[in-house]
Design a protein around this motif. Sequence first.
Motif, PDB file in Angstrom:
ATOM      1  N   ALA A 304      23.009 -22.553  40.495  1.00 61.87           N
ATOM      2  CA  ALA A 304      22.253 -21.406  39.963  1.00 61.87           C
ATOM      3  C   ALA A 304      22.424 -21.229  38.468  1.00 61.87           C
ATOM      4  O   ALA A 304      22.448 -20.105  37.960  1.00 61.87           O
ATOM      5  CB  ALA A 304      22.630 -20.113  40.706  1.00 61.87           C
ATOM      6  N   ASN A 305      22.552 -22.349  37.745  1.00 64.93           N
ATOM      7  CA  ASN A 305      22.603 -22.298  36.300  1.00 64.93           C
ATOM      8  C   ASN A 305      21.217 -22.527  35.712  1.00 64.93           C
ATOM      9  O   ASN A 305      20.376 -23.195  36.314  1.00 64.93           O
ATOM     10  CB  ASN A 305      23.551 -23.380  35.775  1.00 64.93           C
ATOM     11  N   VAL A 306      20.973 -22.002  34.533  1.00 67.86           N
ATOM     12  CA  VAL A 306      19.766 -22.302  33.775  1.00 67.86           C
ATOM     13  C   VAL A 306      20.140 -23.386  32.767  1.00 67.86           C
ATOM     14  O   VAL A 306      20.914 -23.140  31.838  1.00 67.86           O
ATOM     15  CB  VAL A 306      19.224 -21.052  33.062  1.00 67.86           C
ATOM     16  N   ILE A 307      19.630 -24.609  32.983  1.00 64.03           N
ATOM     17  CA  ILE A 307      20.004 -25.749  32.153  1.00 64.03           C
ATOM     18  C   ILE A 307      18.728 -26.340  31.565  1.00 64.03           C
ATOM     19  O   ILE A 307      17.847 -26.795  32.298  1.00 64.03           O
ATOM     20  CB  ILE A 307      20.767 -26.810  32.983  1.00 64.03           C
ATOM     21  N   PHE A 308      18.649 -26.333  30.237  1.00 62.14           N
ATOM     22  CA  PHE A 308      17.373 -26.665  29.599  1.00 62.14           C
ATOM     23  C   PHE A 308      17.600 -27.295  28.234  1.00 62.14           C
ATOM     24  O   PHE A 308      18.479 -26.896  27.474  1.00 62.14           O
ATOM     25  CB  PHE A 308      16.537 -25.391  29.435  1.00 62.14           C
ATOM     26  N   GLY A 309      16.812 -28.309  27.908  1.00 56.95           N
ATOM     27  CA  GLY A 309      16.744 -28.830  26.550  1.00 56.95           C
ATOM     28  C   GLY A 309      17.951 -29.614  26.096  1.00 56.95           C
ATOM     29  O   GLY A 309      18.171 -29.769  24.887  1.00 56.95           O
TER      30      GLY A 309
END
Length: 322
Positions: A304-309
């Motif tokens: 449930a992590n937000v992992i981006f870019g």
Amino acid sequence: MASVTKGIGLGVVAVSMLVTGAAYGVHQARSKHPTATSARAVAADLPRPLPLSRGRAYYVSVRGSDSGPGTLARPWRTIQKAASTLRPGQRALVRKGTYRENVQVTRPGTAAQPITIAAYPRERPVISHAAGPLEIDTGYYRIRGFVLERAKGTSSTNVYFQDDAHHIELSGNEIRYSQDQGVFSEEETHHLQILGNRIHDNGLGHVSGQHQSHGLYFQGRNHVAANNLIFSHPYGFGIQVYDQNSRSILVNNTVTGAAHSGIVVGGSGGVDNITIRNNILAFNEQYGVQTDSDCPTGPVSVDANVIFGNGDGPVQRGCSQV
């Protein structure tokens, strides 16, 4: 940014997720170990916050004297005087100004009566480490509301948790501009609470031949890092969960701008039962979550992590425990 409950001596974190990445098609990484990653399981493992320090309050000011009584009218001059004097349950409130001293914290509080050294309300004192880091080698202590900066040396750190450090709350501080690490904990430490800090721009004095410089270098066991904003570490990882770390929880942190990955997990001494949940890991050079060349020895739940870019992708695979 995530928020922290205000007030001297409050060891309570308001866990609130930063969601600004939600509109960008982010990757929400989920672990292969779902039984270890539910919100209920994480909540059950969170340590109890330190209680209030309700004893006598002393005061520190750059205009004070260590020969005085430490009252508001006649404050002490150094933070070290407070650290060397306070008894369980007592507090020292530090007035604004810059304190150029190497503070060594060795006098313990107790589970029911922790000691607190904190900024005076609505002021922001600076501990500038011309002589060395803030060293903590005791238990049941709270450090809150400071700017901690400019530790010098190729193996320096702004905050150094030595082997006997346990049940320490480091909360609401800004930790910056160390030549090497922002925060470092030794292998024997346990039950550290790193809550609601801004940890940034450490390693800026990096020189040729110096090792990697991280925001938070986490060894030990039963730690929690929550609601921290960790950014701009040009020579290392945002968080390194390393050698002999067990049962630590990373929740609701924002980690960005690391020269390597946002978080790296593993190490030759054994790393196991790590929870990485509800973090934002964005725009780091390599991965959001990376595994060390020595794989974790027990479960690592990434959920449930937000992992981006991140340059190389969200989560590095290859270690069976992640």
